[in-house]
Design an enzyme around this catalytic site. Sequence first.
Site, mmCIF file in Angstrom:
data_model
loop_
_atom_site.group_PDB
_atom_site.id
_atom_site.type_symbol
_atom_site.label_atom_id
_atom_site.label_comp_id
_atom_site.label_asym_id
_atom_site.label_seq_id
_atom_site.Cartn_x
_atom_site.Cartn_y
_atom_site.Cartn_z
ATOM 1 N N TYR A 56 -36.017 10.506 40.306
ATOM 2 C CA TYR A 56 -34.791 9.703 40.377
ATOM 3 C C TYR A 56 -34.735 8.712 39.215
ATOM 4 O O TYR A 56 -33.736 8.623 38.500
ATOM 5 C CB TYR A 56 -34.752 8.965 41.721
ATOM 6 C CG TYR A 56 -33.505 8.132 41.910
ATOM 7 C CD1 TYR A 56 -32.260 8.735 42.066
ATOM 8 C CD2 TYR A 56 -33.578 6.738 41.935
ATOM 9 C CE1 TYR A 56 -31.110 7.962 42.240
ATOM 10 C CE2 TYR A 56 -32.435 5.969 42.109
ATOM 11 C CZ TYR A 56 -31.207 6.583 42.264
ATOM 12 O OH TYR A 56 -30.083 5.821 42.431
ATOM 13 N N VAL A 98 -34.130 0.609 54.068
ATOM 14 C CA VAL A 98 -34.720 -0.385 54.959
ATOM 15 C C VAL A 98 -33.695 -1.051 55.884
ATOM 16 O O VAL A 98 -33.967 -1.263 57.070
ATOM 17 C CB VAL A 98 -35.557 -1.415 54.165
ATOM 18 C CG1 VAL A 98 -34.689 -2.333 53.299
ATOM 19 C CG2 VAL A 98 -36.414 -2.231 55.101
ATOM 20 N N SER A 100 -30.698 0.047 56.993
ATOM 21 C CA SER A 100 -30.210 0.951 58.042
ATOM 22 C C SER A 100 -31.317 1.256 59.052
ATOM 23 O O SER A 100 -31.062 1.295 60.264
ATOM 24 C CB SER A 100 -29.637 2.230 57.432
ATOM 25 O OG SER A 100 -30.252 2.532 56.230
ATOM 26 N N ASN A 101 -32.534 1.457 58.570
ATOM 27 C CA ASN A 101 -33.644 1.693 59.505
ATOM 28 C C ASN A 101 -33.819 0.512 60.459
ATOM 29 O O ASN A 101 -33.878 0.681 61.676
ATOM 30 C CB ASN A 101 -34.962 1.889 58.749
ATOM 31 C CG ASN A 101 -35.126 3.315 58.227
ATOM 32 O OD1 ASN A 101 -34.211 4.118 58.308
ATOM 33 N ND2 ASN A 101 -36.291 3.607 57.682
HETATM 34 N N1 UDP Z 1 -39.186 -0.180 53.861
HETATM 35 C C1 UDP Z 1 -39.811 -0.552 55.037
HETATM 36 N N2 UDP Z 1 -39.477 0.095 56.192
HETATM 37 C C2 UDP Z 1 -38.523 1.066 56.240
HETATM 38 C C3 UDP Z 1 -37.876 1.443 55.037
HETATM 39 C C4 UDP Z 1 -38.245 0.793 53.861
HETATM 40 O O1 UDP Z 1 -40.669 -1.443 55.044
HETATM 41 O O2 UDP Z 1 -38.264 1.591 57.343
HETATM 42 C C5 UDP Z 1 -39.527 -0.921 52.630
HETATM 43 C C6 UDP Z 1 -39.846 -0.039 51.429
HETATM 44 O O3 UDP Z 1 -41.216 0.304 51.415
HETATM 45 C C7 UDP Z 1 -39.447 -0.948 50.289
HETATM 46 C C8 UDP Z 1 -38.295 -1.776 50.848
HETATM 47 O O4 UDP Z 1 -38.393 -1.673 52.271
HETATM 48 O O5 UDP Z 1 -40.501 -1.825 49.968
HETATM 49 C C9 UDP Z 1 -36.934 -1.270 50.404
HETATM 50 O O6 UDP Z 1 -36.881 0.112 50.666
HETATM 51 P P1 UDP Z 1 -35.555 0.955 50.459
HETATM 52 O O7 UDP Z 1 -35.918 2.400 50.583
HETATM 53 O O8 UDP Z 1 -34.476 0.438 51.326
HETATM 54 O O9 UDP Z 1 -35.088 0.615 48.968
HETATM 55 P P2 UDP Z 1 -35.859 0.696 47.553
HETATM 56 O O10 UDP Z 1 -37.315 0.909 47.764
HETATM 57 O O11 UDP Z 1 -35.227 1.839 46.867
HETATM 58 O O12 UDP Z 1 -35.599 -0.612 46.941
#
Ligand code: UDP
Length: 233
Positions: A56, A98, A100-101
């Site tokens: 990506y 994160v 939405s989860n």
């Molecule tokens: N993350 C988390 N729990 C979740 C999903 C994501 O702790 O259920 C963490 C992930 O490891 C990252 C942060 O939240 O450090 C943001 O993740 P996301 O995938 O939303 O966005 P990105 O990493 O692309 O900034």
Amino acid sequence: MKTSVLGAIHVLGMAKRCRAKVLQASTSEIYGDPEVHPQPETYRGAVNTIGPRACYDEGKRAAETLVMDYHRMNGVNVRIVRIFNTYGPRMHPFDGRVISNFIRQALYGEDLTIFGDGSQTRSFCYRDDLVEGMLRMMDAPDDFPGPVNLGNPGEFTIKELAEVVIELTGSRSRIVYHPRPADDPERRKPDITLARTRLGWEPKVPLREGLRRTIEWFRSIDMAHYRPPTPNY
Ligand code: UDP
């Protein structure tokens, strides 16, 4: 990688023929796991080229290169915005991100899954603010292709985010800790000086207010309608 790069080539080729203006939705991911904090547009990034996120990240980096090449060589009217973490109503509840989860988990009384110890940070921008920034960029003078960071400089740890979501939903969910994904950026926060100066733009919606609106929307939908056949979270 394929989508970012081939998509950019197709769009740029068509824009050249039709004399259209192109907005490249780039990303803070092009900064990788940044050594500079906050990240200004002049920072060239630290992407692990062989890591699981590289497909990506490198795709988006290559797309920026193509956009600027078409601009220089073919005079295509381009704009590059680097979008930082964005959220809001109508985001896909199962997109695996994160916010939405956490909202989904909190509303269902499930454990909130923090990856790592939750000390990593992100800066979350409400979608209306982002859209306003994009519109301003499209209306900016043609000699200003960017790139420009669009994001909310309010920086939060993932643990803080989990706590706020639990508070705002009134949930009894607990927080659980899972292993951190490889190359997960440690800190991320946009330097938006350029957007402030050139576009007169800055985000207006603070995290709590944006989360309130997003939670309200999550409550109003039938989550089953969105559930993917194969969970991607
Ligand atoms: N993350 C988390 N729990 C979740 C999903 C994501 O702790 O259920 C963490 C992930 O490891 C990252 C942060 O939240 O450090 C943001 O993740 P996301 O995938 O939303 O966005 P990105 O990493 O692309 O900034």
